[in-house]
Design a protein around this motif. Structure first.
Motif, PDB file in Angstrom:
ATOM      1  N   VAL A 155      70.779  40.188  85.990  1.00  0.00           N
ATOM      2  CA  VAL A 155      69.736  39.497  86.690  1.00  0.00           C
ATOM      3  C   VAL A 155      70.038  38.803  87.828  1.00  0.00           C
ATOM      4  N   ASP A 156      69.533  39.155  88.977  1.00  0.00           N
ATOM      5  CA  ASP A 156      69.593  38.537  90.111  1.00  0.00           C
ATOM      6  C   ASP A 156      71.379  38.413  90.614  1.00  0.00           C
ATOM      7  N   GLN A 167      65.231  38.196  79.584  1.00  0.00           N
ATOM      8  CA  GLN A 167      66.037  38.715  80.524  1.00  0.00           C
ATOM      9  C   GLN A 167      66.484  40.255  80.472  1.00  0.00           C
ATOM     10  N   ALA A 170      64.101  41.744  82.890  1.00  0.00           N
ATOM     11  CA  ALA A 170      63.877  41.300  84.098  1.00  0.00           C
ATOM     12  C   ALA A 170      65.321  41.857  84.758  1.00  0.00           C
ATOM     13  N   ASP A 172      68.286  44.471  86.278  1.00  0.00           N
ATOM     14  CA  ASP A 172      68.419  45.918  86.829  1.00  0.00           C
ATOM     15  C   ASP A 172      69.631  46.729  86.342  1.00  0.00           C
TER      16      ASP A 172
END
Length: 766
Positions: A155-156, A167, A170, A172
């Motif tokens: 994540v991020d 989580q 969200a 990738d």
């Protein structure tokens, strides 16, 4: 013996507890992280299964809905057959555990993982795999563990171990990894255009966490006295191997080097196997005490071992594969679309002797799949179903969906999901069916390719084309060969099955099972690089067939048309108990969905049907206008009062007895009947929303009446009714010239709102 062990694992308490639950099992462990608790039991039968060539292990994973405070839906109100999610979780336990138990173990063994408490911050499936390893470790069942399993999310740009539901949604990258202290044994996951280098970094992060959980299991084992059951390894007598080798070595060499098809190899192998068995039985023909069944089994196993060694040597030393390809060469590929004329989209993808016929069906929101599990119930508008009928491998057998089919379909679903269009721009429910018609290696990756082609053919605005490839490995000492697009025999006799799917710009799904201990990172890099080359090669061929999605969907697929209506008109369109909207759907042969903001989506196969539904809806929401002429339908006849008439869908008013005809009407039923249709004029909308209607105003002048008198009668007929307090309405008017009862307006049962029911009592959306 009771034992409790815990560690701090990435800021959360992770514990193992044994000796308290399910003490009749060979091993039982309650695994806990946060408030998620999973009981895992390992039980082995006391009886043995003789003359089997497989490990009799079964794994069950069950989620009790009570663990999250839910009651199951449906008629039975109890947990029934495993859901696809539970099947997939069971496979994530089975795949890393199975290689760690020797095949010589012939006791029926069952691992059962049950979720008894569920915390959305701690997903239970990886806990179940750790619990399975721990239960085997403290049992008397032979097990070469421990192994542990973790999920990695990104994540991020930051890696998270065992992410929460929020989580994971969200992230990738979502990757489930299992392994020992020294090696990764299983990987499965999905990503959004993951690079090969990022894949390796994620693996290294996961392996470090796996070692921590293996340490927890070892710590838990301390002080527990375990006596493992003895296992007699099944060693093929050297004499049997020599007999088989002497009699079939030449034929076996020709068979391995024949560069033949699967069908040819099957027939050739069967003949060689018969000769090997005959040669061994002939050697011991004079021995009256010989066990014929065991000799036959040993002869077959000796042949399998010789074939395995010869095939691996041919690939490593001669760089030749069973079908004559180079190690990085892809089999011939043929792509066809539109082979089935009435489906919404289809494709036939053939790679060597593996073939997938995939179809795409476009549906409406009503076709979405409802997912009911531990978390909140949700719907899914993209489905992929994979079928592997027996004929695809030239066999007969029972039809049904196996766990393997669920797993392969899920992997292909993950691969394609990354590029599916947003629901707002393409409001269809999409279902892909992949029927495997021929299979000789990597039918799941053929499903990815065929599914992608079929989506393009169906007009689904996929962002990119997706392809998949299965990689294999042959490794002996310092020698190794990475194989692209493996055959079934290469998978069976090889050391790795590594499936990679993605686009030209990155990886979208992957699945890896490793059969050897300690796979070096260099080999992993080589496999990923070779997989990328193969994927790009396949995508190039696919794009020659169809490189962009069709501009329009099939003429047999539903079309979506959207209109906006005022929010206060939603109730009118739905009607009392949904009666109005059901009538529109039936009459126009459409499906309608209404959102809370007044967005109405009409799904219809033809534009004519959609236009018909739109016209009805527009008529419903249209405000009645004084002076307009409408076609009325008699809904009810009320003697002494008049008739209730519907002038627009859902809009009703009273046709007073005095407004039916110029002549006096004694019995309304003599003139009007339920179902009668005729033109009618709206002469007044009263303050309370009631409608006054007139039929006679549109009728011709009665015979013998002067024109002046007729005009006066018409004028008085349309005068406003008196107000409810008995006085005149502010707009004037008076009594009817015939002295009859004054028309008080529309139907009193109708209510002030044209839509019938109040907004908060509307039925579910249609």
């Amino acid at each position: 013996m009771y034992k409790y062990t815990e560690i701090d694992f990435d800021g959360k308490k992770y514990s193992l507890e044994s000796g308290k639950y399910a003490k009749f099992a060979n091993g039982a462990v309650m695994v806990r992280c946060g408030d998620t608790m999973v009981l895992v039991t390992a039980t082995a039968s006391s009886e043995t299964k003789e003359n089997i060539d497989f490990l009799p292990l079964s794994v069950e994973y069950k989620e009790k809905l009570a663990s999250s405070g839910k009651i199951p839906g449906g008629f039975l109100k109890r947990e029934t057959r495993p859901s696809d999610h539970e099947v997939l979780c069971a496979r994530l336990i089975d795949r890393p555990i199975r290689p760690m138990i020797t095949k010589a173990w012939n006791h029926e063994t069952q691992i059962i993982a049950t979720v008894y408490s569920y915390d959305p911050e701690c997903m239970p499936d990886t806990l179940a795999a750790v619990g399975a390893s721990a239960a085997l470790m403290i049992s008397d069942i032979p097990f070469n563990g421990p192994i542990s399993e973790v999920r990695v999310g990104r994540v991020d740009g930051k890696f998270i171990v065992n992410p929460s539901e929020v989580q994971t949604a969200a992230a990738d990258l979502e990757m489930t990894v299992a392994g020992t202290d020294t090696a990764i044994t299983m990987v499965e996951g999905e990503a959004h255009e993951l690079s090969e280098d990022e894949f390796l970094v994620a693996l290294e992060f996961a392996h470090a966490k796996i070692k921590e959980l293996n340490g927890l299991q070892k710590l838990h084992l301390e002080g527990i006295e375990i006596i493992k059951q003895e296992v007699v390894e099944k060693i093929i007598p050297a004499e049997i191997i020599e007999i088989v080798k002497e009699n079939i070595e030449k034929e076996l060499f020709e068979f391995v080097h024949a560069q033949s098809t699967k069908k040819e190899r099957t027939l050739y192998r069967s003949a060689i196997k018969d000769k090997a068995v005959e040669s061994v039985l002939a050697k011991y023909a004079d021995d009256l005490e010989v066990d014929v069944a065991k000799l036959t089994s040993d002869a077959k196993k000796a042949l399998d071992e010789l074939e395995r060694n010869m095939m691996r040597s041919m690939i490593l030393d001669e760089k030749i594969r069973l079908d004559g390809r180079k190690t990085n060469e892809i089999r011939g590929i043929v792509c066809e679309t539109n082979v089935l004329p009435r489906t919404h989209g289809c494709a036939l993808f053939t790679r060597g002797e593996t073939q997938s016929l995939s179809t795409v069906t476009l549906g409406t929101t009503r076709d979405e799949q409802m997912i009911d599990g531990l978390s909140l119930t949700r719907t899914e508008n993209f489905m992929l179903h994979y079928n592997f009928p027996p004929f695809c491998v030239g066999e007969t057998g029972r039809m049904g969906v196996s766990r393997r089919e669920v797993g392969h379909g899920h992997l292909a679903w993950r691969a394609l999901k990354a590029y599916m269009p947003e629901k707002d721009g393409f409001p269809y429910t999409i279902r892909i069916i992949s029927d495997i018609l021929e299979s000789n290696g990597s039918s799941s990756m053929a499903t990815v390719c065929a599914g992608s082609l079929a989506l393009f053919e169906a007009g689904v605005p996929m962002k990119k084309q997706v392809a998949g490839i299965a990689m294999g490995l042959i490794a002996e000492g310092d020698k190794y060969a990475v194989l692209s697009d493996i055959l079934g025999d290469e998978d069976h006799l090889g050391d790795m099955d590594f499936k990679v799917a993605g686009s030209t710009d990155g990886i979208t799904a992957f699945q890896m099972d490793i059969k050897v201990e300690g796979l070096p990172i260099e080999i992993m890099k080589s496999a990923l690089a070779q997989a990328r080359e193969g994927r790009l090669h396949i995508l190039g061929i696919m794009n020659k067939t169809i490189d962009t999605p069709k501009e329009d969907v099939s003429p047999y697929a539903p079309r979506f048309f959207t209109i906006k209506i005022p929010v206060d008109c939603i109730g009118a369109v739905i009607g009392s108990g949904g009666e109005t909207i059901r009538g529109i759907c039936k009459d126009a042969e459409v499906e309608i969905n209404i959102e809370d903001d007044g967005t109405v989506t009409i799904a219809a196969v033809t534009k004519e049907n959609a236009d018909k539904a739109r016209a009805i809806i527009e008529m419903i929401i249209k405000k009645p206008e004084v002076g307009e002429i409408y076609e009325a339908k008699v809904i009810d006849v009320r003697e002494g009062l008049g008739a209730i008439c519907e002038i627009m869908p859902g809009t009703k008013g009273l046709l007073h007895v005095s407004q039916i005809a110029w002549e006096r009407v004694e019995n309304v039923g003599d003139v009007l009947h339920v179902g009668d249709k005729f033109d009618i004029k709206l002469i007044e909308v009263q303050r309370d929303g009631k409608l006054r209607l007139s039929r006679k105003i549109l009728l011709p002048k009665p015979e013998g009446m002067s024109d002046e008198h007729f005009e006066e009668m018409k004028r008085r007929a349309v005068e406003p009714a008196p107000s409810r307090d008995g006085g005149r309405d502010s707009r004037g008017g008076g009594r009817d010239s015939r002295g009859g009862d004054r028309d008080r307006g529309g139907d009193r049962d109708r209510g002030g709102d044209r839509g019938g029911d109040r907004r908060d009592s509307r039925p579910p959306r249609h």
